[in-house]
Design an enzyme around this catalytic site. Structure first.
Site: not given
Ligand code: RUB
Length: 327
Positions: A129, A198
Site C-alpha cells: 500500500c 490503520d
Molecule cells: C491506507 C493504508 C495505510 C495506512 C497507514 O489505506 O492501509 O497502510 O493507512 O498509512 P487507504 P499512514 O489507502 O485505503 O486509506 O502511515 O500514511 O498513516
C-alpha cells in the site's frame, strides 16, 4: 446548524470518502484541520450551541471512512475541552487541532529515526500500500546512507503501490514493483517487511490495507521479520472496551467497473484485513519499538484512555458503507 460555514468541512469529508485524501495519518490531520477551521467560523450564542455544532461537524467526518481509528482519535483529541465560554472553547479546539497536526507530523519523523535502526546495509524491504509511516523508515535508512532495495506491491484495487513507487523514485531508492499475488514468489529475497497501520487493537493485532495479512503469513512462513510503523494515535481505545473493528467494504466497481453486466457475480471489496499479533515482530511507534503485546499499555498511557462516554466515539456512525466487524 451553521450551514454556511459547513462547506469546507463537508468538502474535506467528501475528499476523505472518495479517497482523494487517504492514508490513516493524512485522514486524521485533514479532519483535525477542518474541525479547527470550522470552530473558527462557528457563530454560537452559548457554549451548548458551540458544542453541539462541533459535535455535528465531528459526526460528518466520522461517517466518512469507518476503519482508521486515527480519525476518531484525532476528532476526540480536537473537540475535547473543559472550557466554560464559547471563546475559550474555540481557542481550545484550535490549539488542540494545531497540536495534533504538529505532533502527528513529528511522530512520523520519529518513527523513521527509530525504525531505520532495524534496517541493515544491503537489506531488501517489502512494503504494501502507501504508508507515510512505513516510508518514513525507508527514507530514513536511505538518508543514513544504507544501500537498500524496496519491493512494493501494486495494492489492488486502488493501486496505492503506484503512489509508493512514485515517492521512492523521487527519493532515488532502487525499487521493484510486483503484483500483489507475487509476494510469496519474492519473499525469500526479502529481509524485512515494513507496513503501516490503520488500527492496532488492544491485543496488538494490526488492521491495515487488504493483503497485509497474507503478506504477514508469507513472512512468518519464510521467517522474515515483519515490522509495523504506527503512530500511537493508530491504537484503538475502543478495543479495550470490547468493541470490534469495523472493516470497510467499498464499492464493487472499484474491483470490476463492468459489474452491472454480471447477473450471478457478487464482488467483495473489503478495504482492510487483520494480521494477528503473533505474526508481528515489532511495532515501531514514536515512543519506541515495542512488541505487539505492549499495545494495551500504549492505549492506557498515551491516549489518556478513560472509561467515559468519549471513548465510545466510533467511526462507523452514520456510514453508508457496508461493513463487517472483526477482533
Ligand atoms: C491506507 C493504508 C495505510 C495506512 C497507514 O489505506 O492501509 O497502510 O493507512 O498509512 P487507504 P499512514 O489507502 O485505503 O486509506 O502511515 O500514511 O498513516
Amino acid at each position: 446548524m451553521n450551514d454556511g460555514s459547513m462547506g469546507p468541512l463537508t468538502e474535506t469529508a467528501r475528499k476523505i470518502s472518495s479517497m482523494e485524501v487517504r492514508g490513516a495519518g493524512r485522514i486524521a490531520r485533514a479532519a483535525a484541520a477542518s474541525l479547527r477551521d470550522f470552530a473558527l467560523q462557528i457563530d454560537a450564542q452559548s457554549l451548548e450551541e458551540f458544542n453541539s455544532e462541533i459535535k455535528d461537524a465531528a459526526d460528518i467526518l466520522l461517517a466518512t471512512r469507518p476503519t482508521a481509528v486515527s480519525l476518531s482519535n484525532a476528532v476526540r483529541m480536537v473537540i475535547r475541552h473543559r472550557e466554560s465560554s464559547v471563546e475559550a472553547a474555540r481557542r481550545s479546539v484550535v490549539s488542540n487541532a494545531d497540536r495534533f497536526i504538529e505532533d502527528s507530523e513529528k511522530a512520523v519523523e520519529k518513527i523513521g529515526v527509530i525504525g531505520c535502526r532495524r534496517i541493515r546495509n544491503g537489506d531488501t524491504i517489502l512494503t504494501h500500500c502507501n504508508s507515510m509511516a512505513a516510508l518514513s523508515i525507508i527514507a530514513a535508512a536511505h538518508r543514513a546512507g544504507k544501500e537498500i532495495n524496496v519491493i512494493a506491491t501494486e495494492s489492488r484495487p486502488r493501486w496505492q503501490g503506484r503512489l509508493t513507487i512514485g515517492m521512492l523514485e523521487e527519493m532515488g531508492i532502487k525499487t521493484e514493483l510486483i503484483v500483489d499475488s507475487a509476494v510469496r514468489s519474492v519473499m525469500n529475497d526479502v529481509d524485512l517487511v515494513v507496513v503501516g497501520a490503520d488500527v492496532i487493537t488492544a491485543n496488538g493485532s494490526l488492521v491495515n490495507k487488504i493483503g497485509t495479512a497474507q503478506i504477514a503469513l508469507c513472512a512468518h512462513e519464510a521467517r522474515t521479520s515483519f515490522m509495523v510503523a504506527a503512530e500511537t494515535y493508530k491504537f484503538s481505545p475502543q478495543t479495550i472496551m470490547g468493541e470490534l473493528v469495523t472493516i470497510e467494504e467499498r464499492k464493487a466497481e472499484e474491483v470490476l467497473p463492468e459489474i452491472s453486466k454480471f447477473r450471478h457475480v457478487r464482488v467483495r471489496n473489503p478495504a482492510f484485513d487483520v494480521t494477528p499479533h503473533s505474526y508481528i515482530d515489532v511495532i515501531c511507534t514514536e515512543v519506541g519499538a515495542i512488541p505487539p503485546e505492549m499495545s494495551y499499555l500504549i492505549i492506557k498511557e498515551r491516549l489518556g484512555w478513560e472509561m467515559d462516554e468519549s471513548t465510545s466515539i466510533s467511526n462507523s456512525s452514520g456510514s453508508d458503507n457496508h461493513c463487517c466487524y472483526c477482533e
